[in-house]
Design a protein around this motif. Structure first.
Motif, mmCIF file in Angstrom:
data_model
loop_
_atom_site.group_PDB
_atom_site.id
_atom_site.type_symbol
_atom_site.label_atom_id
_atom_site.label_comp_id
_atom_site.label_asym_id
_atom_site.label_seq_id
_atom_site.Cartn_x
_atom_site.Cartn_y
_atom_site.Cartn_z
ATOM 1 N N UNK A 291 0.843 -1.210 0.000
ATOM 2 C CA UNK A 291 0.000 0.000 0.000
ATOM 3 C C UNK A 291 0.873 1.252 0.000
ATOM 4 N N UNK A 292 1.918 1.263 0.845
ATOM 5 C CA UNK A 292 2.769 2.455 0.959
ATOM 6 C C UNK A 292 3.405 2.793 -0.391
ATOM 7 N N UNK B 60 -8.017 7.604 2.624
ATOM 8 C CA UNK B 60 -7.160 8.566 3.331
ATOM 9 C C UNK B 60 -7.044 8.168 4.804
ATOM 10 N N UNK B 61 -8.176 7.717 5.364
ATOM 11 C CA UNK B 61 -8.156 7.281 6.771
ATOM 12 C C UNK B 61 -7.221 6.083 6.928
ATOM 13 N N UNK B 62 -7.243 5.196 5.941
ATOM 14 C CA UNK B 62 -6.373 4.012 5.993
ATOM 15 C C UNK B 62 -4.900 4.439 5.936
ATOM 16 N N UNK B 63 -4.601 5.421 5.085
ATOM 17 C CA UNK B 63 -3.217 5.925 4.991
ATOM 18 C C UNK B 63 -2.795 6.523 6.327
ATOM 19 N N UNK B 64 -3.711 7.229 7.001
ATOM 20 C CA UNK B 64 -3.392 7.786 8.328
ATOM 21 C C UNK B 64 -3.161 6.666 9.336
ATOM 22 N N UNK B 65 -4.060 5.665 9.327
ATOM 23 C CA UNK B 65 -3.982 4.559 10.305
ATOM 24 C C UNK B 65 -2.725 3.725 10.104
#
Ligand code: AVI
Length: 323
Positions: free
Chosen positions: A19-20, A225-230
């Protein structure tokens, strides 16, 4: 149901892309993008299940009704004692509509979430003793060698949900080609592929389906976006992005974006990404087909549209492809 003990034999699979890496790459492009396959973490899968229940989102209930109504004809196409291979199997809900009627010898659900797949497969095993279950934790979009189930009378693919629409036509043709290769590998007799396809329709109906009044699709979109933050420690401000999902009637697809509401910067893995006010991040396309345009796509991948089942309003199509 059959009465011999059920076997669950996991097959060796593949891992999800990073993902990153995908995010860093996608946000560095002139047209920023995040691949839609990253919607489906635990929270995204929960939100997608909620989308499927929305009054505006007709796809799931229409396809479910088609599967239930036409299961006997589908069973005749697949034949008894076969093996069903499902691509992107998820919660294994729709296969239950076929198992009692088709009575296959085996079922091979393919899904990227290995632990989740093992859990739902064990639940299915308890309900269908005697069914050979071979969960395969893998990215179903990859070229997969799926060994044929010994003793099965051929096999059929199952790809419900209209997910084919989330691939650009060239990529969709490539995927259908790879599925054909996976199903027809050494000594496997491929009976066909049963696939769900969302149809071209009134733009207003499509717009409503992707812009629901309750805002569930917006939350599903922002979950990227929330997943990227988490998961990655990014600092996206979710309120600073808006869900935007217009239907493009020329390209025949719903296009989904997250639009920056003001100029801003986001930091991800030590890198800074700047967003202009109004700049859009492309997150998904959902292509719609006519029966003819889908037959053409399938033909490009070496399949023939041998049969189709549609609802009375022509919202959705279950297509049976043979090679
Ligand atoms: C999974 N796929 C078929 C859904 C679709 O309709 O394209 C994903 C989705 N995106 C927004 N709502 C549902």
């Amino acid at each position: 149901m059959m009465d011999t003990p059920c076997t669950v034999v996991p097959l060796a699979g593949t891992r999800e892309d990073d993902f990153a890496q995908c995010l860093l790459h996608g946000l560095s492009r002139p047209q920023k993008e995040i691949p839609c396959k990253y919607f489906y973490d635990e929270e995204g899968s929960r939100l997608f299940d909620a989308i499927c229940e929305l009054p505006e989102y007709y796809q799931t209930r229409t396809e479910t009704a088609l599967l239930a109504r036409h299961a006997p004809e589908i069973a005749r196409r697949i034949g008894p004692q076969s093996e069903i291979v499902e691509f992107g199997a998820g919660a294994l809900k729709k296969i239950r509509l076929l198992l009692d009627v088709v009575r296959p010898r085996g079922y091979t659900p393919i899904d990227i979430s290995g632990d989740y797949l093992m859990g739902v497969t064990r639940t299915l095993a308890a309900e269908y003793p005697g069914l050979n279950l071979r969960p395969l934790a893998a990215d179903f979009t990859a070229a997969l060698a799926v060994p044929p189930l010994p003793g099965a009378h051929g096999r059929a693919g199952f790809f419900p949900g209209g997910t084919i629409g989330n691939f650009r036509p060239e990529a969709a043709a490539g995927l259908l080609r790879r599925m054909r290769a996976s199903l027809g590998g050494a000594n496997a007799h491929c009976k066909g592929l049963l696939i769900g396809v969302d149809l071209v329709k009134d733009p207003a109906r499509l717009h409503a389906a992707y812009n629901d009044a309750a805002g569930v699709t917006a939350a599903f979109n922002k979950n990227l976006l929330a997943r990227a933050n988490r998961e990655l420690g990014a600092d996206f401000d979710l309120d600073a992005f808006a869900h935007y999902a217009p239907y493009n009637p020329v390209a025949r697809r719903v296009e989904m974006y997250l639009v920056a509401q003001a100029r801003q910067s986001v930091t991800l893995r030590g890198r800074r990404f700047d967003f202009a006010a109004g700049e859009a991040v492309h997150t998904e396309d959902s292509h719609k087909y006519t029966p003819d345009s889908f037959a053409e796509l399938a033909a490009n991948a070496g399949w023939r549209l041998a049969e189709q089942w549609r609802d009375a309003e022509d919202l959705f199509m279950l297509a049976w492809l043979e090679s």
